[in-house]
Design a protein around this motif. Structure first.
Motif, PDB file in Angstrom:
ATOM      1  N   ARG A 131       9.569   2.240   4.753  1.00  0.00           N
ATOM      2  CA  ARG A 131       9.928   3.014   3.660  1.00  0.00           C
ATOM      3  C   ARG A 131      11.379   2.771   3.452  1.00  0.00           C
ATOM      4  O   ARG A 131      12.104   2.677   2.214  1.00  0.00           O
ATOM      5  N   GLU A 132      12.259   2.903   4.411  1.00  0.00           N
ATOM      6  CA  GLU A 132      13.713   2.620   4.245  1.00  0.00           C
ATOM      7  C   GLU A 132      13.951   1.084   3.789  1.00  0.00           C
ATOM      8  O   GLU A 132      14.884   1.066   3.153  1.00  0.00           O
ATOM      9  N   GLN A 133      13.302   0.190   4.245  1.00  0.00           N
ATOM     10  CA  GLN A 133      13.277  -1.043   3.711  1.00  0.00           C
ATOM     11  C   GLN A 133      13.132  -1.271   2.295  1.00  0.00           C
ATOM     12  O   GLN A 133      13.617  -2.058   1.652  1.00  0.00           O
ATOM     13  N   MET A 134      12.375  -0.480   1.829  1.00  0.00           N
ATOM     14  CA  MET A 134      11.949  -0.654   0.402  1.00  0.00           C
ATOM     15  C   MET A 134      12.927   0.515  -0.475  1.00  0.00           C
ATOM     16  O   MET A 134      12.654   0.669  -1.627  1.00  0.00           O
ATOM     17  N   ASN A 135      13.773   0.860   0.169  1.00  0.00           N
ATOM     18  CA  ASN A 135      14.864   1.783  -0.469  1.00  0.00           C
ATOM     19  C   ASN A 135      14.280   3.085  -1.229  1.00  0.00           C
ATOM     20  O   ASN A 135      14.588   3.509  -2.178  1.00  0.00           O
ATOM     21  N   ILE A 136      13.253   3.710  -0.315  1.00  0.00           N
ATOM     22  CA  ILE A 136      12.309   4.743  -0.754  1.00  0.00           C
ATOM     23  C   ILE A 136      13.136   5.891  -0.160  1.00  0.00           C
ATOM     24  O   ILE A 136      12.548   5.979   1.062  1.00  0.00           O
ATOM     25  N   PRO A 137      13.430   7.104  -0.851  1.00  0.00           N
ATOM     26  CA  PRO A 137      14.063   8.226   0.149  1.00  0.00           C
ATOM     27  C   PRO A 137      13.016   8.953   0.732  1.00  0.00           C
ATOM     28  O   PRO A 137      11.563   8.837   0.397  1.00  0.00           O
ATOM     29  N   VAL A 138      13.163   9.865   1.291  1.00  0.00           N
ATOM     30  CA  VAL A 138      12.322  10.690   2.155  1.00  0.00           C
ATOM     31  C   VAL A 138      11.655  11.741   1.242  1.00  0.00           C
ATOM     32  O   VAL A 138      11.979  11.863   0.064  1.00  0.00           O
ATOM     33  N   ALA A 139      10.532  12.253   1.482  1.00  0.00           N
ATOM     34  CA  ALA A 139       9.668  12.981   0.630  1.00  0.00           C
ATOM     35  C   ALA A 139      10.305  14.325  -0.071  1.00  0.00           C
ATOM     36  O   ALA A 139      10.368  14.624  -1.262  1.00  0.00           O
ATOM     37  N   PRO A 148       5.447  15.743  -2.842  1.00  0.00           N
ATOM     38  CA  PRO A 148       5.462  14.164  -2.259  1.00  0.00           C
ATOM     39  C   PRO A 148       4.732  13.891  -0.989  1.00  0.00           C
ATOM     40  O   PRO A 148       4.958  15.020   0.062  1.00  0.00           O
ATOM     41  N   LEU A 149       4.326  12.797  -0.805  1.00  0.00           N
ATOM     42  CA  LEU A 149       3.776  12.658   0.464  1.00  0.00           C
ATOM     43  C   LEU A 149       4.892  12.169   1.556  1.00  0.00           C
ATOM     44  O   LEU A 149       5.845  11.579   1.384  1.00  0.00           O
ATOM     45  N   THR A 150       4.493  12.994   2.791  1.00  0.00           N
ATOM     46  CA  THR A 150       5.644  12.879   3.966  1.00  0.00           C
ATOM     47  C   THR A 150       5.077  11.769   4.853  1.00  0.00           C
ATOM     48  O   THR A 150       4.172  11.000   4.452  1.00  0.00           O
ATOM     49  N   ASP A 151       6.104  11.208   5.496  1.00  0.00           N
ATOM     50  CA  ASP A 151       5.822  10.040   6.456  1.00  0.00           C
ATOM     51  C   ASP A 151       4.450  10.059   7.394  1.00  0.00           C
ATOM     52  O   ASP A 151       3.756   9.303   7.533  1.00  0.00           O
ATOM     53  N   ASP A 152       4.288  11.513   7.585  1.00  0.00           N
ATOM     54  CA  ASP A 152       3.049  11.675   8.325  1.00  0.00           C
ATOM     55  C   ASP A 152       1.965  11.711   7.740  1.00  0.00           C
ATOM     56  O   ASP A 152       0.912  10.764   7.977  1.00  0.00           O
ATOM     57  N   ILE A 208       0.751  -1.255   0.106  1.00  0.00           N
ATOM     58  CA  ILE A 208       0.133   0.052  -0.141  1.00  0.00           C
ATOM     59  C   ILE A 208       0.890   1.366   0.123  1.00  0.00           C
ATOM     60  O   ILE A 208       0.530   2.191  -0.619  1.00  0.00           O
ATOM     61  N   LEU A 209       1.952   1.191   0.822  1.00  0.00           N
ATOM     62  CA  LEU A 209       2.796   2.365   0.825  1.00  0.00           C
ATOM     63  C   LEU A 209       3.533   2.679  -0.630  1.00  0.00           C
ATOM     64  O   LEU A 209       3.513   3.968  -1.033  1.00  0.00           O
ATOM     65  N   ARG A 210       3.906   1.500  -1.007  1.00  0.00           N
ATOM     66  CA  ARG A 210       4.317   1.602  -2.451  1.00  0.00           C
ATOM     67  C   ARG A 210       3.507   2.397  -3.564  1.00  0.00           C
ATOM     68  O   ARG A 210       3.999   3.184  -4.291  1.00  0.00           O
ATOM     69  N   GLU A 211       2.310   1.668  -3.327  1.00  0.00           N
ATOM     70  CA  GLU A 211       1.200   2.246  -4.443  1.00  0.00           C
ATOM     71  C   GLU A 211       1.094   3.966  -4.166  1.00  0.00           C
ATOM     72  O   GLU A 211       0.621   4.436  -5.207  1.00  0.00           O
ATOM     73  N   CYS A 212       0.972   4.064  -2.790  1.00  0.00           N
ATOM     74  CA  CYS A 212       0.550   5.444  -2.602  1.00  0.00           C
ATOM     75  C   CYS A 212       1.954   6.302  -3.093  1.00  0.00           C
ATOM     76  O   CYS A 212       1.488   7.667  -3.755  1.00  0.00           O
ATOM     77  N   ILE A 213       2.764   6.138  -2.788  1.00  0.00           N
ATOM     78  CA  ILE A 213       4.205   6.743  -3.222  1.00  0.00           C
ATOM     79  C   ILE A 213       4.242   6.957  -5.018  1.00  0.00           C
ATOM     80  O   ILE A 213       4.807   7.869  -5.412  1.00  0.00           O
ATOM     81  N   GLU A 214       3.864   5.713  -5.597  1.00  0.00           N
ATOM     82  CA  GLU A 214       4.138   5.648  -6.962  1.00  0.00           C
ATOM     83  C   GLU A 214       3.027   6.668  -7.501  1.00  0.00           C
ATOM     84  O   GLU A 214       3.343   7.173  -8.899  1.00  0.00           O
TER      85      GLU A 214
END
Length: 485
Positions: free
Chosen positions: A471-479, A445-449, A432-438
């Motif tokens: 997010r870090e485990q998926m190697n996705i940088p911060v917003a 971009p969406l922040t962690d909050d 779900i996180l990956r889908e939201c970020i994509e």
């Protein structure tokens, strides 16, 4: 101090040669197992390829007895090949919940390494012998990414102490400039900033290239932190021109040595699945990939040789006894190896069957959201093995499915609950996180909050720090680093 003698009785657990063989073979993937079998066939003449004969050489071997006064004992020879092996490594059991998100492409062979390519280009230059030695030393210090992270003064000291060459740093810099003209562009840079500049200098001169070089030279920190509004004001350009500048920079190669490194790494890590799970008419069928694993048997000639020794053991000389012990040791070693291979296959089959039973829906549909929470302990209970055994089986093993090839560690994930109290896998949350970020707006971009709020709306009550961890485990940088103009 007086000497004292005393008797002490204690229990001590020791691994048999067969157990040691099984442990070491279980953790090997198929490719390494093939090499191990080939090596055993070379080292042990009592081991052959093919189906086992009906006569069991073990019955012959058990008839052979020796006196304790013999120079060599049966145990000394039988255990000699195993007691010198390295200790069994420790296993970090908590690592198997880590996620593997990227799929590997089909590996391809690499004709030459990065250093070999640079040396080949060096031979085309007209440097004298001394400068050539310096250039070779510089090339030897370039890492796999193509960077020279050692200062020139340190290289000058090394040349003086190791090769007795007193070369000043300014002369080394001239030789380095020559190497930086080699392919690929950007090679030999000290850092990313210099690497990008070297690549831009190779391009045809234009206003866009000049502006890109200006961004890297003077505003590199703002560029790396994605402060594009500051760069736009500093260069006095509109947003469209800035987009072209940024696009030009991001097309450069930040690791020029990876063209060789990736190919070589993939070549060395060819993936051959250890298991095959196929779907037919809504049913799953599991099999081991034994296509390149030969059948093994004990050499009949060695069995007959040992039979001859047993028939004449009363009149045997010391040399004949040692020869008989050697033959028996080789036969025992061959039989242990064959039994260890069989036990390995059975262990792998039962462990993988437990994984298939627990993740049945995923193997049937390929839907990542259908993955259930699973840890090593769950599989150990289903398969009837110790957790350390499941750890060894899961290490470096792959399974081929109708939906691709997956490492076994892919199926292990943490357990958590949604707002309805249902047990779900952390992988479902990550999907779900990956889908939201994509699907996010890259300008905002969406922040962690914000991601935490979205998950709560979907029924997943998760702390912000947990979202950041996933997010870090998926190697996705911060917003901030995902922002674009």
């Amino acid at each position: 101090m007086a000497l004292k003698q005393q008797l002490q009785q204690k229990q001590q657990q020791r691994l048999s040669p067969l157990q040691m063989q099984v442990i070491k073979l279980t953790e090997l993937p198929n490719v390494e197992l093939e090499e191990r079998i080939k090596q055993e066939l070379v080292d042990n003449p009592a081991l052959d390829e093919g189906r086992e004969d009906s006569d069991d050489p073990q019955d012959i071997a058990d008839d052979l007895n020796y006196d304790e006064s013999d120079n060599i004992t049966q145990e000394d020879i039988a255990l000699g090949d195993y007691l010198t092996e390295d200790d069994i490594p420790d296993y970090r059991l908590n690592n198997y919940s880590s996620e593997v998100t990227a799929r590997e492409d089909i590996p391809f062979s690499s004709a030459e390494s990065l250093h070999e390519s640079l040396i080949e280009q060096l031979r085309l230059t007209e440097l004298d012998d001394q400068s050539t030695k310096v250039a070779e030393y510089i090339i030897g210090n370039i890492d796999e990414n193509g960077y020279l992270d050692r200062p020139l003064s340190a290289i000058s000291d090394d040349l003086l102490f190791q090769q007795n060459l007193d070369i000043p740093s300014d002369h080394i810099k001239k030789i380095l400039n020559i190497i930086q003209g080699f392919e690929p562009a950007g090679i030999g840079a000290a850092d990313l900033q210099e690497c990008l500049l070297l690549q831009l200098k190779r391009m045809n001169e234009s206003d866009l290239v000049k502006q890109a070089m200006l961004v890297i030279e003077k505003y590199f920190d703002d560029f790396s932190k994605r402060h594009f509004d500051k760069i736009e004001k500093a260069l006095n350009v509109d947003e469209e021109v800035l987009k072209q500048i940024i696009h030009l920079i991001v097309t450069l190669n930040p690791k020029p040595g990876n063209n060789w490194g990736d190919a070589l790494s993939l070549t060395m890590n060819t993936i051959i699945p250890d298991f095959i799970v196929e779907t037919y008419n809504g049913e799953l069928f599991l099999s081991l990939n034994n296509r390149n694993i030969p059948e093994l048997k004990v050499n009949r000639d060695y069995s007959e040789m040992l039979r001859g020794y047993t028939e004449n053991k009363k009149g045997m000389t010391a040399e004949a006894k040692n020869a008989a012990l050697f033959v028996k040791q080789k036969l025992d070693s061959a039989r242990w190896f064959i039994d260890a291979i069989k036990q390995r296959q059975e262990t792998l089959q039962r462990t993988m069957q437990a994984i298939v039973d627990l993740q049945y829906d995923f193997f049937l549909t390929g839907d990542e959201s259908s993955l259930r929470p699973m840890i090593l302990k769950d599989i150990a209970e289903l398969a009837g093995y110790d957790i350390s055994t499941i750890s060894r089986v899961s290490n470096s093993k792959y399974v081929q499915t109708n939906f691709g090839i997956y490492p076994l560690k892919y199926f292990f994930s943490e357990s958590m609950q949604n707002d309805a109290g249902e047990e779900i896998s952390s992988r479902e949350v990550k999907a779900i996180l990956r889908e939201c970020i994509e699907n996010e707006d890259t300008k905002k971009p969406l922040t962690d909050d914000k991601l935490t709020e979205i998950l709560k709306e979907k029924g997943y009550v998760i702390a912000r720090r947990t979202v950041a961890k996933y997010r870090e485990q998926m190697n996705i940088p911060v917003a901030r680093l995902r922002k674009s103009i």
